[in-house]
Design a protein around this motif. Sequence first.
Motif, PDB file in Angstrom:
ATOM      1  N   VAL A 253      37.141  42.869  38.407  1.00  0.00           N
ATOM      2  CA  VAL A 253      37.863  42.206  39.500  1.00  0.00           C
ATOM      3  C   VAL A 253      39.185  42.918  39.763  1.00  0.00           C
ATOM      4  O   VAL A 253      39.557  43.167  40.925  1.00  0.00           O
ATOM      5  CB  VAL A 253      38.102  40.723  39.170  1.00  0.00           C
ATOM      6  N   GLU A 254      39.913  43.255  38.705  1.00  0.00           N
ATOM      7  CA  GLU A 254      41.211  43.912  38.881  1.00  0.00           C
ATOM      8  C   GLU A 254      41.056  45.303  39.490  1.00  0.00           C
ATOM      9  O   GLU A 254      41.855  45.714  40.341  1.00  0.00           O
ATOM     10  CB  GLU A 254      41.931  43.982  37.536  1.00  0.00           C
ATOM     11  N   LEU A 255      40.020  46.042  39.061  1.00  0.00           N
ATOM     12  CA  LEU A 255      39.791  47.366  39.650  1.00  0.00           C
ATOM     13  C   LEU A 255      39.453  47.255  41.134  1.00  0.00           C
ATOM     14  O   LEU A 255      39.947  48.049  41.957  1.00  0.00           O
ATOM     15  CB  LEU A 255      38.649  48.076  38.907  1.00  0.00           C
ATOM     16  N   LEU A 256      38.623  46.264  41.489  1.00  0.00           N
ATOM     17  CA  LEU A 256      38.263  46.096  42.894  1.00  0.00           C
ATOM     18  C   LEU A 256      39.483  45.706  43.725  1.00  0.00           C
ATOM     19  O   LEU A 256      39.635  46.156  44.869  1.00  0.00           O
ATOM     20  CB  LEU A 256      37.160  45.045  43.028  1.00  0.00           C
ATOM     21  N   GLU A 257      40.371  44.881  43.163  1.00  0.00           N
ATOM     22  CA  GLU A 257      41.595  44.530  43.879  1.00  0.00           C
ATOM     23  C   GLU A 257      42.440  45.772  44.142  1.00  0.00           C
ATOM     24  O   GLU A 257      43.007  45.933  45.232  1.00  0.00           O
ATOM     25  CB  GLU A 257      42.401  43.501  43.084  1.00  0.00           C
ATOM     26  N   LYS A 258      42.548  46.654  43.151  1.00  0.00           N
ATOM     27  CA  LYS A 258      43.308  47.896  43.345  1.00  0.00           C
ATOM     28  C   LYS A 258      42.676  48.761  44.431  1.00  0.00           C
ATOM     29  O   LYS A 258      43.378  49.364  45.253  1.00  0.00           O
ATOM     30  CB  LYS A 258      43.378  48.670  42.026  1.00  0.00           C
ATOM     31  N   VAL A 259      41.332  48.833  44.426  1.00  0.00           N
ATOM     32  CA  VAL A 259      40.630  49.621  45.446  1.00  0.00           C
ATOM     33  C   VAL A 259      40.926  49.070  46.843  1.00  0.00           C
ATOM     34  O   VAL A 259      41.217  49.824  47.780  1.00  0.00           O
ATOM     35  CB  VAL A 259      39.111  49.618  45.163  1.00  0.00           C
ATOM     36  N   LEU A 260      40.862  47.745  46.984  1.00  0.00           N
ATOM     37  CA  LEU A 260      41.087  47.142  48.298  1.00  0.00           C
ATOM     38  C   LEU A 260      42.530  47.309  48.755  1.00  0.00           C
ATOM     39  O   LEU A 260      42.788  47.519  49.938  1.00  0.00           O
ATOM     40  CB  LEU A 260      40.707  45.660  48.251  1.00  0.00           C
ATOM     41  N   ARG A 261      43.474  47.217  47.813  1.00  0.00           N
ATOM     42  CA  ARG A 261      44.872  47.468  48.193  1.00  0.00           C
ATOM     43  C   ARG A 261      45.048  48.905  48.666  1.00  0.00           C
ATOM     44  O   ARG A 261      45.772  49.163  49.631  1.00  0.00           O
ATOM     45  CB  ARG A 261      45.792  47.174  47.013  1.00  0.00           C
ATOM     46  N   ALA A 262      44.389  49.839  47.970  1.00  0.00           N
ATOM     47  CA  ALA A 262      44.468  51.241  48.400  1.00  0.00           C
ATOM     48  C   ALA A 262      43.835  51.445  49.768  1.00  0.00           C
ATOM     49  O   ALA A 262      44.233  52.350  50.520  1.00  0.00           O
ATOM     50  CB  ALA A 262      43.791  52.138  47.369  1.00  0.00           C
ATOM     51  N   ALA A 263      42.849  50.589  50.106  1.00  0.00           N
ATOM     52  CA  ALA A 263      42.205  50.661  51.423  1.00  0.00           C
ATOM     53  C   ALA A 263      42.967  49.846  52.465  1.00  0.00           C
ATOM     54  O   ALA A 263      42.491  49.682  53.587  1.00  0.00           O
ATOM     55  CB  ALA A 263      40.771  50.160  51.336  1.00  0.00           C
ATOM     56  N   LYS A 264      44.149  49.334  52.082  1.00  0.00           N
ATOM     57  CA  LYS A 264      45.013  48.539  52.970  1.00  0.00           C
ATOM     58  C   LYS A 264      44.315  47.253  53.409  1.00  0.00           C
ATOM     59  O   LYS A 264      44.414  46.837  54.566  1.00  0.00           O
ATOM     60  CB  LYS A 264      45.437  49.361  54.185  1.00  0.00           C
ATOM     61  N   LEU A 265      43.600  46.626  52.453  1.00  0.00           N
ATOM     62  CA  LEU A 265      42.914  45.371  52.712  1.00  0.00           C
ATOM     63  C   LEU A 265      43.476  44.278  51.814  1.00  0.00           C
ATOM     64  O   LEU A 265      43.986  44.561  50.725  1.00  0.00           O
ATOM     65  CB  LEU A 265      41.406  45.510  52.464  1.00  0.00           C
ATOM     66  N   LYS A 266      43.375  43.040  52.268  1.00  0.00           N
ATOM     67  CA  LYS A 266      43.861  41.884  51.512  1.00  0.00           C
ATOM     68  C   LYS A 266      42.692  40.957  51.224  1.00  0.00           C
ATOM     69  O   LYS A 266      42.187  40.287  52.115  1.00  0.00           O
ATOM     70  CB  LYS A 266      44.934  41.141  52.304  1.00  0.00           C
ATOM     71  N   PRO A 267      42.218  40.911  49.970  1.00  0.00           N
ATOM     72  CA  PRO A 267      41.060  40.058  49.653  1.00  0.00           C
ATOM     73  C   PRO A 267      41.430  38.577  49.618  1.00  0.00           C
ATOM     74  O   PRO A 267      42.450  38.199  49.049  1.00  0.00           O
ATOM     75  CB  PRO A 267      40.633  40.552  48.270  1.00  0.00           C
ATOM     76  N   LEU A 268      40.586  37.750  50.219  1.00  0.00           N
ATOM     77  CA  LEU A 268      40.766  36.303  50.208  1.00  0.00           C
ATOM     78  C   LEU A 268      39.731  35.611  49.340  1.00  0.00           C
ATOM     79  O   LEU A 268      39.937  34.465  48.933  1.00  0.00           O
ATOM     80  CB  LEU A 268      40.679  35.733  51.627  1.00  0.00           C
ATOM     81  N   SER A 269      38.620  36.291  49.055  1.00  0.00           N
ATOM     82  CA  SER A 269      37.574  35.666  48.242  1.00  0.00           C
ATOM     83  C   SER A 269      36.663  36.741  47.678  1.00  0.00           C
ATOM     84  O   SER A 269      36.348  37.719  48.349  1.00  0.00           O
ATOM     85  CB  SER A 269      36.761  34.672  49.079  1.00  0.00           C
TER      86      SER A 269
END
Length: 482
Positions: A146-162
Motif C-alpha cells: 500500500v505504501e509503495l503504491l501511494e508513493k507511485v501515485l504521488r509521483a504520478a501527481k495523483l491523489k488516492p481516495l480509495s
Amino acid sequence: MIDLKKLTGRQNPSSLLGLSLDGSRLEGVVLARTNGSVQLLQSFSATLSLDPLTADPELVGREIRNHLDAAGVRERDCVVCLPLKWALTAHTEIPEISEADVPGFLQIEAERGFHSDIETLHYATSRYSADGKRYVTLVGVTRTNVELLEKVLRAAKLKPLSFSLGVTALQRPAEESSDGVVALAIGENNIALQITSGGGIAALRALEGALELEGGRRVLHADMIAREARITFGQLPTELRERVKVVRIFGPRDLAQQLADEMELRFEAMHLKVEVVQHYSADEFGVQLPGEAIVSPAFSLAAELLTENRPALEFLPPKIPAWQQFADRYGSGKFRKVGIAAGAVLLLGIIAFGFQQVQIARLQSHWDQIASRANELQALQDKIQQFRPWSDDSLRGLTILKQLTAAFPEDGAVSAKTLEIRDLNTVTCSGIARDNQALLKMLERLRAAEGVADVKVNQIRGRSPMQFTFDFHWNEGGQRAN
C-alpha cells in the motif's frame, strides 16, 4: 455511505479517475456525476513496463503519468482496484458475544489467521450469516504494498481516495441481488473468484494459472477453474452452498462467453444459472449510467464512490489533517478558555526557553573543556558493552529458554508469540492460550521450575482464545524461588 470529505479534507469530488491494476495491465476511466447521472468522460488502457512493487516508485509514477498525459487525462483524484493476488484471506465464526467485544475478537483471529504479522497488514472485514450463525471473512493487504503504491501515485501527481478490490466492486456483497452469487472476474493472467451470500463475502480467492498465453492469445483452463470452484464450494457452510444459484462472469466478451459455456457443462447437475455481464443496468448505482459503458472494475469502483456508496473492502487508511483533529478535540464551548490557557502556557514556555538557552551556553563552555577525555571514556565504554556478552560462559540465555519451553504444554494449548530477555535476568513473554485453565497449568509448571522467581501475569485479553503477557525473574544461583 462513505464520506470522502474525511478522506480528502474537502467536499466530495464531482469527478474521479478510476484505475485498475492487474499484472502489467493498467486500465482507467474518468467519470463525472451531474444532475443524478454518471457520465463517462474518458477511458484508456496501457501496459506498464515497470513493476510498482520492485521498481523505483518515481520511475513507475513517471511512466503512469506519461500514459495519462497521452490519453489526455488531467483528473487528480483517483480510486484504485488492487490486484487480488496482493490479498490474504482468513475466515472465522463469531461466537455468541456482545457487539462491543467483536472488534477485539476479530483482532485476535486476524493475528491467528494471517501468516504475516498483523502489524504489517491493512485488513478489512466482511460479515455474513448462515445456519443461524455469524461468520466473517478477513482480507489483508501488506502495508508495504500500500505504501509503495501511494508513493507511485504521488509521483504520478495523483491523489488516492480509495484502495479496494475489483471483484468486490463488480459484484457488491451488500446488494440483495448478490445473495447466492458466484462472481468470476477474468483478469490478465488469473481469475478472481468471489462468493457472496448472507450479506457479505463468503469466499474470495485468485485462481492463479487459470489463464495462459499461447500463440499470442489467452487460453482458459476450464478444468482447473471448475476444480478450484468445487473446492471452494466444499469449504462453505451447508446453508450457503444451497443458496448458490447464479454464476456471473465478468471480462472480455469472447473469454467470458467461453468460460460461461464451460461452467454450464461442468455444473449442470447443480442447476446453476450462468450469466455473462457486459453492460450495467440503467440504475446500477441508483443513478443513470451511460449506455456505452462497458463493465470494468475501474468503472465500478469510481461509480461506487461518486454515488457515495461505501466499498465492501477498504485498504487506504483515512488521512485526517492535524488541524481537523485539533478542531474536533477543542471545538466545544470551552475553546476560548482553552485558548487563553494555551496562550499562558506558550508565554511561560518562551520564558523558560530563554533561561534554558543561557544554561545551555554555560554548559557548552564546560563541555568544550572536557570533550576529548569524555570521548575517550565513551569509546572504552562502547568496547566494554560490545564484548560483555562474550564474557559470560554460563549459557544463561539458553538455560532460561529451556526452562520456559519445558513449562509450555506439548499439545499447543498455550503458545508463545513474543519473548524478551533483558540483562539475562528479566523475562517477558506474550502469547495465546486456548482457555484460562490451560494458562494456569502452564504458569504453575513455570513457577515450579528451578531458577524462576516472581512470576507475574501483566495482561489477559479475551476468553477463548485469550491473549496473555507475563514476566518473571531469573535467579542467578539457579535455585527454585520459594
